[in-house]
Design a protein around this motif. Structure first.
Motif, PDB file in Angstrom:
ATOM      1  N   GLU A 253      24.767  -2.942  57.905  1.00 47.81           N
ATOM      2  CA  GLU A 253      24.482  -1.525  57.656  1.00 47.81           C
ATOM      3  C   GLU A 253      23.647  -1.435  56.388  1.00 47.81           C
ATOM      4  O   GLU A 253      23.774  -2.280  55.504  1.00 47.81           O
ATOM      5  CB  GLU A 253      25.797  -0.756  57.488  1.00 47.81           C
TER       6      GLU A 253
ATOM      7  N   LYS B  11      32.920   8.486  57.076  1.00 40.80           N
ATOM      8  CA  LYS B  11      32.354   7.147  56.868  1.00 40.80           C
ATOM      9  C   LYS B  11      33.093   6.475  55.711  1.00 40.80           C
ATOM     10  O   LYS B  11      33.055   6.952  54.572  1.00 40.80           O
ATOM     11  CB  LYS B  11      30.854   7.244  56.551  1.00 40.80           C
ATOM     12  N   TYR B  13      33.227   3.047  53.607  1.00 40.18           N
ATOM     13  CA  TYR B  13      32.527   1.790  53.320  1.00 40.18           C
ATOM     14  C   TYR B  13      33.571   0.728  52.974  1.00 40.18           C
ATOM     15  O   TYR B  13      34.522   1.006  52.244  1.00 40.18           O
ATOM     16  CB  TYR B  13      31.588   1.939  52.120  1.00 40.18           C
ATOM     17  N   ARG B  15      33.964  -3.054  51.334  1.00 35.68           N
ATOM     18  CA  ARG B  15      33.318  -4.162  50.618  1.00 35.68           C
ATOM     19  C   ARG B  15      34.323  -5.291  50.463  1.00 35.68           C
ATOM     20  O   ARG B  15      35.392  -5.090  49.886  1.00 35.68           O
ATOM     21  CB  ARG B  15      32.827  -3.696  49.251  1.00 35.68           C
ATOM     22  N   GLY B  26      32.476   7.602  51.996  1.00 35.38           N
ATOM     23  CA  GLY B  26      31.145   8.202  51.800  1.00 35.38           C
ATOM     24  C   GLY B  26      31.183   9.678  52.147  1.00 35.38           C
ATOM     25  O   GLY B  26      30.821  10.528  51.336  1.00 35.38           O
ATOM     26  N   THR B  52      24.549   9.411  52.445  1.00 36.88           N
ATOM     27  CA  THR B  52      25.367   8.875  53.545  1.00 36.88           C
ATOM     28  C   THR B  52      25.147   9.703  54.813  1.00 36.88           C
ATOM     29  O   THR B  52      24.962   9.151  55.903  1.00 36.88           O
ATOM     30  CB  THR B  52      26.861   8.889  53.147  1.00 36.88           C
ATOM     31  N   ILE B  61      23.583   3.537  59.214  1.00 38.30           N
ATOM     32  CA  ILE B  61      24.995   3.186  59.120  1.00 38.30           C
ATOM     33  C   ILE B  61      25.720   3.880  60.276  1.00 38.30           C
ATOM     34  O   ILE B  61      25.217   4.872  60.811  1.00 38.30           O
ATOM     35  CB  ILE B  61      25.629   3.591  57.759  1.00 38.30           C
TER      36      ILE B  61
END
Lengths: 254, 252
Positions: A253, B11, B13, B15, B26, B52, B61
């Protein structure tokens, strides 16, 4: 396919306009020039030294180019966000990635060709008689570039860091020159698990020896099917790594 | 049918670090509907979810939850991308290519007919016909912004999505951009853009959505702020000030 060719063509144009591209060719030329001085030490083997040092220089600088360029080929686009303007158009990620890679390879092959022309001129000037084996040897060096580039591209998307991907690529490249030794090591390990682990490692690491035709200048029987089998091996190996890279890239993404 | 619809979009995210996984949101349960032919502004502080939302519309995304629909079609879809022109914040281009080359490349990638004709027309429209064969590394920021506009319009899209198009521009260039957006609206385009420049937003937008910490605070129609100059800014500050995560700067 228009999108693939367009990405490939403009990646090629972009790369051949970079100063680093001419820098690599220039360094290759300087290296070949230096081989003239070294060849004086070769006595009867002046031409052999010119031939070996020159073809090694071509391969080395092309490998340097593909290593650095392939690891940043997509990473740089992601960091600078130039990728946004491509992926927000009806372009498949497969076409984008393969197009970028094809464009980079075309630029590197153009550089190799320029260095090879300088090298052949130098050899002919010193009384060498042109032999088709030179072209085949260059062809397999180009195949090595294809393999190393696909490995570098895969690691760049796998690790998302230029330094670690370059380290992994160099690791693969070095080990690839010791495939025979890795295979031998496998035969010497008594445990089955150890044999299996070494066996997997042996097949995962690219066997760079297949592309070193220049090591066998004076062994005519080496020719035969070597070139075509090595070519097929290189294409298959790169295709697997490119497909793995595409799979990783499709999940990314931005 | 709306031009763009974001239906209950969330959304998150993710990591992954070596020994831990970090999640950050987001946008959360975001609903937006952008009508055909309007200029729709997205207002919010940094990190409020504007970019976003834009990336979700463009398919850069994927939503964790919810659906994005553009022109009646679910995102991601190549058919949707053919109808959208996108201009990112501070666009970067291949600097060793010329203006003509980069636009030709984008034209080919957008799979339009008569690429060279469209490129020449676009170069004239953005006033770069004399710089067509200059490499982009020689371009000023204003010229690059024009290339950005040209590439977003090259395939004659019906929807334009501009992320912070006024960012970093001098006052004159900002006015030029505002005029361009109004001209495009007159041509029937639907325009979605995010910005921090409330003074420009209140002049050109038909509707504005205020986002804060990933959620929609409210949607305003032009009559709601048109009665008094600075009204939109007042409403915006009142809405988002309380949600700012950063405290005051305490100078000695």
């Amino acid at each position: 396919m228009t999108t693939f060719f367009s990405v490939a063509y403009y990646t090629f144009i972009e790369n051949i306009r970079k100063k680093i591209f001419y820098g690599l060719i220039l360094f290759g030329g300087v290296m070949m020039g230096a081989s003239v001085l070294l060849s004086v030490l070769g006595g009867q083997q002046t031409l052999r030294i010119l031939l070996d040092l020159g073809s090694s220089a071509i391969e080395f600088f092309a490998l340097l180019g593909v290593g650095f360029s392939a690891v940043t080929l997509i990473l740089e686009e992601m960091e600078s966000k130039t990728i946004y303007l491509i992926l927000t158009r009806p372009v498949s990620r497969f076409h984008y990635l393969t197009g970028r890679y094809a464009g980079l390879l075309m630029a590197l092959y153009a550089g190799m060709l320029a260095m090879a022309l300088m090298h052949v001129s130098l050899l002919l000037f010193n009384g060498w008689v042109f032999h088709a084996r030179y072209v085949l040897s260059l062809f397999l060096s180009a195949e090595k570039i294809l393999v190393v580039g696909s490995v570098a591209l895969f690691f760049s998307l796998f690790s998302s860091s230029a330094v670690s991907s370059l380290s992994f690529t160099v690791f693969f490249w070095i080990l690839g020159h010791f495939s025979g030794e890795i295979n031998y090591l496998g035969t010497q390990i008594p445990s089955l698990a150890g044999k299996l682990a070494i066996g997997i490692f042996y097949y995962v690491i690219p066997n760079m020896q297949y592309f070193n035709l220049r090591d066998f200048w004076d062994v005519p029987q080496v020719m035969g099917n070597w070139v075509w089998l090595s070519f097929a091996y290189g294409c298959a190996y790169s295709a697997v790594f490119i497909l793995l890279t595409v799979m990783l890239f499709k999940r990314k993404e931005f | 049918m709306n031009a763009i619809e974001l239906c209950n979009i969330t959304k998150v995210y993710t990591r992954k670090n070596l020994f831990s996984t970090v999640h950050s949101t987001g946008v959360e349960h975001l609903d937006l509907a952008i009508r055909h032919g309007e200029i729709y502004g997205l207002l919010g502080l940094n990190g409020s979810g504007k970019t976003t939302a834009i990336k979700l519309i463009l398919g850069l995304i994927m939503p964790t939850e919810g659906t994005v629909i553009v022109q009646g079609e679910k995102v991601p879809s190549p058919a949707v991308l053919r109808q959208i022109g996108f201009l990112p914040e501070a666009p970067y281009f291949y600097r060793y290519l010329t203006a003509r080359e980069i636009l030709t490349m984008y034209g080919n990638l957008s799979q339009i007919d008569n690429v060279s004709e469209s490129v020449e027309r676009m170069l004239v429209q953005v006033g770069l016909e004399d710089a067509a064969d200059k490499k982009l590394e020689e371009f000023s920021k204003g010229m690059l912004q024009r290339i950005g506009i040209a590439q977003s319009l090259l395939h004659n899209p019906v929807i334009l999505v501009y992320d912070e198009p006024l960012s970093g521009l001098d006052p004159l260039a900002m006015q030029v951009m505002a005029t361009v957006l109004l001209d495009l609206k007159r041509q029937g385009k639907t325009i979605l853009f995010s910005s921090h420049r409330i003074a420009i937003v209140e002049k050109i937008c038909d509707r504005v959505a205020i986002l804060s910490r990933g959620s929609l605070v409210r949607v305003l129609e032009q009559p709601e702020w048109a009665q008094a100059s600075g009204e939109l800014e007042r409403i915006f500050i009142a809405d988002v000030a309380a949600s700012s995560e950063l405290g005051r700067i305490k100078l000695p």
